[in-house]
Write a protein that holds these residues in place. Structure first.
Motif, short mmCIF file in Angstrom:
data_model
loop_
_atom_site.label_atom_id
_atom_site.label_comp_id
_atom_site.label_asym_id
_atom_site.label_seq_id
_atom_site.Cartn_x
_atom_site.Cartn_y
_atom_site.Cartn_z
N PHE A 1 0.81 -1.22 0.00
CA PHE A 1 0.00 0.00 0.00
C PHE A 1 0.85 1.28 0.00
CE2 PHE A 1 -2.74 -3.22 2.03
CZ PHE A 1 -3.80 -3.20 1.12
N ALA A 2 2.14 1.14 0.28
CA ALA A 2 2.99 2.34 0.30
C ALA A 2 3.23 2.88 -1.10
CB ALA A 2 4.32 2.01 0.97
N ASP A 3 3.19 2.00 -2.09
CA ASP A 3 3.39 2.43 -3.48
C ASP A 3 2.03 2.77 -4.08
OD1 ASP A 3 4.21 2.94 -6.02
OD2 ASP A 3 4.86 0.88 -6.48
N ARG A 4 1.60 4.02 -3.89
CA ARG A 4 0.27 4.41 -4.33
C ARG A 4 0.13 4.35 -5.85
NH1 ARG A 4 0.14 9.36 -2.80
NH2 ARG A 4 -0.40 8.91 -0.65
N GLN A 5 1.19 4.63 -6.57
CA GLN A 5 1.10 4.64 -8.02
C GLN A 5 0.73 3.27 -8.59
OE1 GLN A 5 4.66 5.55 -10.53
NE2 GLN A 5 3.44 7.30 -11.20
N ALA A 6 1.09 2.20 -7.91
CA ALA A 6 0.73 0.87 -8.38
C ALA A 6 -0.78 0.65 -8.35
CB ALA A 6 1.44 -0.19 -7.52
N TRP A 7 -1.48 1.46 -7.59
CA TRP A 7 -2.93 1.31 -7.45
C TRP A 7 -3.69 2.26 -8.38
CZ3 TRP A 7 -5.15 -2.30 -4.21
CH2 TRP A 7 -4.28 -2.97 -3.35
N THR A 8 -3.00 2.86 -9.33
CA THR A 8 -3.62 3.88 -10.17
C THR A 8 -4.86 3.35 -10.89
OG1 THR A 8 -1.54 5.06 -10.51
CG2 THR A 8 -3.27 5.39 -12.15
N ARG B 1 -7.35 9.79 -16.59
CA ARG B 1 -6.48 10.97 -16.52
C ARG B 1 -6.36 11.49 -15.09
NH1 ARG B 1 -7.55 16.74 -16.76
NH2 ARG B 1 -9.78 16.26 -16.75
N LEU B 2 -7.49 11.65 -14.44
CA LEU B 2 -7.48 12.21 -13.09
C LEU B 2 -6.82 11.28 -12.08
CD1 LEU B 2 -11.09 13.70 -13.10
CD2 LEU B 2 -8.95 14.98 -13.21
N ALA B 3 -7.13 9.98 -12.18
CA ALA B 3 -6.52 9.01 -11.26
C ALA B 3 -5.02 8.93 -11.49
CB ALA B 3 -7.17 7.64 -11.43
N SER B 4 -4.58 8.94 -12.74
CA SER B 4 -3.14 8.87 -13.03
C SER B 4 -2.41 10.09 -12.50
CB SER B 4 -2.93 8.75 -14.55
OG SER B 4 -3.55 7.58 -15.05
N ALA B 5 -3.02 11.26 -12.65
CA ALA B 5 -2.38 12.48 -12.16
C ALA B 5 -2.29 12.49 -10.64
CB ALA B 5 -3.16 13.70 -12.65
N TYR C 1 1.66 8.68 -16.24
CA TYR C 1 1.72 7.26 -15.87
C TYR C 1 1.26 6.44 -17.08
CZ TYR C 1 0.75 2.87 -13.52
OH TYR C 1 0.74 1.55 -13.17
N ILE C 2 2.12 5.53 -17.53
CA ILE C 2 1.81 4.68 -18.68
C ILE C 2 1.33 3.33 -18.15
CG2 ILE C 2 2.67 3.65 -20.80
CD1 ILE C 2 2.62 6.72 -20.75
N PRO C 3 0.12 2.91 -18.48
CA PRO C 3 -0.40 1.65 -17.94
C PRO C 3 0.31 0.44 -18.54
CG PRO C 3 -1.91 2.53 -19.57
CD PRO C 3 -0.85 3.57 -19.37
N GLY C 4 0.41 -0.61 -17.73
CA GLY C 4 0.92 -1.89 -18.20
C GLY C 4 -0.22 -2.86 -18.45
N ILE C 5 0.13 -4.08 -18.78
CA ILE C 5 -0.89 -5.10 -19.06
C ILE C 5 -1.73 -5.37 -17.81
CG2 ILE C 5 -1.25 -7.51 -19.69
CD1 ILE C 5 1.22 -7.36 -21.43
N VAL D 1 -4.45 -2.73 -17.40
CA VAL D 1 -5.58 -2.93 -18.32
C VAL D 1 -6.45 -4.08 -17.85
CG1 VAL D 1 -6.22 -3.50 -20.68
CG2 VAL D 1 -4.27 -1.99 -20.26
N LEU D 2 -5.83 -5.16 -17.37
CA LEU D 2 -6.60 -6.31 -16.87
C LEU D 2 -7.44 -5.92 -15.66
CD1 LEU D 2 -3.96 -9.20 -17.13
CD2 LEU D 2 -5.94 -8.78 -18.62
N ILE D 3 -6.88 -5.09 -14.79
CA ILE D 3 -7.63 -4.65 -13.61
C ILE D 3 -8.83 -3.81 -14.02
CG2 ILE D 3 -7.52 -3.12 -11.60
CD1 ILE D 3 -4.60 -4.08 -11.24
N LEU D 4 -8.60 -2.86 -14.92
CA LEU D 4 -9.70 -1.98 -15.35
C LEU D 4 -10.80 -2.77 -16.05
CD1 LEU D 4 -10.76 0.90 -15.66
CD2 LEU D 4 -9.45 1.09 -17.78
N VAL D 5 -10.43 -3.61 -17.00
CA VAL D 5 -11.42 -4.40 -17.73
C VAL D 5 -12.12 -5.38 -16.78
CG1 VAL D 5 -11.73 -6.12 -19.55
CG2 VAL D 5 -10.24 -4.16 -19.93
N GLY D 6 -11.35 -5.99 -15.89
CA GLY D 6 -11.93 -6.98 -14.99
C GLY D 6 -12.94 -6.41 -14.03
#
Length: 460
Positions: free
Chosen positions: A61-68, A373-377, A400-404, A407-412
């Motif tokens: 949870f310390a790495d907030r960007q991973a939760w974008t 956009r807003l979440a990434s910023a 922030y450039i999304p990885g695979i 995309v799987l998290i968003l679609v899922g």
């Protein structure tokens, strides 16, 4: 009331027996029709859940960007699925008769609220406390974790209560006439409903009151989410307009989601008799109005930063709109305002089923891009940049450039919400029998000289 060339919808020429027969066909055929989409969406949800466990949760949870993109999925669902029931409440309060086939379509999305609620609980540990940083909570103890969770819990509870109580009469129809597999849960949900005059009077009042309560909690929740998820995580982003922008654009997306759902039911659910030009035209006009409101609230905020031109304000504009997230902003501006305006301003397109549906799809995609956009910023800012009442961006971080996995998290997560809707429609008939039959008793078509008119009775 003359038609003036408007379509006389077939819905209001049906008999109550015709409506009941359509509902029986739905109950008989639905399980077979939606089995494959339900399996696909459930599988995508499972993949998205595994992606959350394997990537952001594993990194901590310390790495907030991973939760974008968990945050992006959460904000998108809150801006679409959670907003749709509010449309039903507005139409009920306005006592619109054309809305009767629409209510079930908007209210059914309330069953998805458990998905954003769980995502919110996962995101809570990524937020820093409000001590020594700017926040809406004014130093309340255990903020933002406790109070935000309670607000989301209240919204989720009100949404499920609204969906259950508004569908109570039709649950009784399934209980008495559905297949044995459908009756098990429905019999428990509809127990005690016999359709007496006293129950109907209570039903009308309670449904409206629960709906209004849901809207009030929803507006409060979106105000808090816009501040906790966006404003308080971007140093120097001082604005009082953004919460209104965030809420209004969510209502716009909720209307768009309802239109798309109607189009799907009309095309693949044999509901053409109940979703006609009347419904699409009316919601298309609402979609145009909220597209204009999108621009109004964005402009109200933007013009303050533009004329202020302090270094802090220039950095915010560069970060959110003109440099780092330029193309997501341009796409959002075009798909949420410019294209809907340019398309729906033409009455022949606005009154068509295809035109409103296409614009609704454009708006949904634009809203998704805007939330990403807003979440990434916001989630690209480290905790140290927020401490000490930070009044400006110390440096503008890269996009922030999304990885695979993102995309799987968003679609899922979106697929998980859709799976809940598909599962629920196996228990609730379409069309909404109680709503349509109630409208049939108040609205008829009659010949008048060389045309036909719609005669509408007022119950009160």
């Amino acid at each position: 009331m003359a038609t003036h060339g408007h379509e006389l919808q077939r819905t209001w020429e049906l008999s109550p027996a015709d409506v009941f027969s359509a509902a029986q066909r739905w109950m008989r055929d639905t399980a077979r029709t939606i089995r494959r989409p339900l399996i696909v969406t459930a599988a995508l949800f499972a993949i998205g859940s595994v992606a959350i466990l394997a990537f952001p949760l594993r990194q901590g949870f310390a790495d907030r960007q991973a939760w974008t993109y968990v945050a992006a999925a959460f904000l998108f669902l809150m801006s679409t699925a959670a907003a749709a029931p509010a449309l039903s409440t507005a139409l009920r309060v306005a006592r619109s008769h054309w809305r009767r086939p629409v209510n079930r379509v908007a209210e059914i999305w309330a069953v998805t609220l458990i998905v954003p609620f769980v995502l919110y609980l996962l995101l809570l540990p990524t937020f820093p406390g409000t001590e020594d940083r700017l926040s809406i909570w004014f130093g309340w103890p255990l903020s933002p974790w406790l109070w935000g969770a309670l607000l989301m819990l209240a919204l989720t509870g009100a949404g499920y209560l609204f969906a259950w109580f508004s569908g109570l009469p039709d649950l009784a129809v399934v209980r008495d006439h559905g297949a044995p597999a459908q009756r098990r849960l429905v019999a428990w949900l509809s127990r005690g409903w016999i359709g007496s005059h006293h129950q109907w009077r209570i039903y009308e009042k309670v449904v409206n009151n629960i709906g209004v309560l849901y809207v009030l909690i929803y507006v409060a929740a979106m105000t808090v989410l816009s501040t906790d998820f966006i404003i308080s995580l971007i140093p120097g982003y001082f604005t009082a307009v953004f919460p209104a922008y965030f809420t209004i654009t969510s209502f716009q997306a909720g209307i768009a989601l309802t239109i798309v759902t109607m189009a799907v039911l009309r095309r693949w659910g044999n509901q053409a008799d109940f979703f006609g030009r009347e419904q699409f035209w009316a919601l298309g006009k609402m979609l145009l109005a909220f597209s204009l409101l999108w621009f109004y609230f964005w402009w109200s905020e933007f013009i303050i930063f533009w004329y202020g031109r302090t270094p802090r304000e220039v950095d915010i504009l560069r970060f959110l709109m003109f440099e780092t997230y330029l193309w997501p902003f341009v796409l959002s501006f075009a798909m949420n305002f410019a294209l809907p305006l340019l398309i729906l301003m033409w009455n022949p397109i606005r009154r068509s089923i295809t035109g409103s549906t296409v614009v609704a799809i454009i708006v949904l995609v634009g809203n998704l891009i805007d939330r990403v956009r807003l979440a990434s910023a916001a989630f690209s800012q480290p905790d140290k940049a927020l401490l000490g009442h930070a009044h400006a961006l110390k440096e503008i971080p890269p996009a922030y450039i999304p990885g695979i996995s993102d995309v799987l998290i968003l679609v899922g997560m979106v697929a998980g919400a859709l799976a809940l809707v598909l599962w629920t429609v196996r228990l609730l008939p379409f069309p909404a029998v109680a709503e349509i039959v109630g409208g049939l008793r108040l609205r008829v078509h009659q010949p008048f000289q060389h045309t036909r008119v719609i005669v509408i009775g007022k119950p009160e």
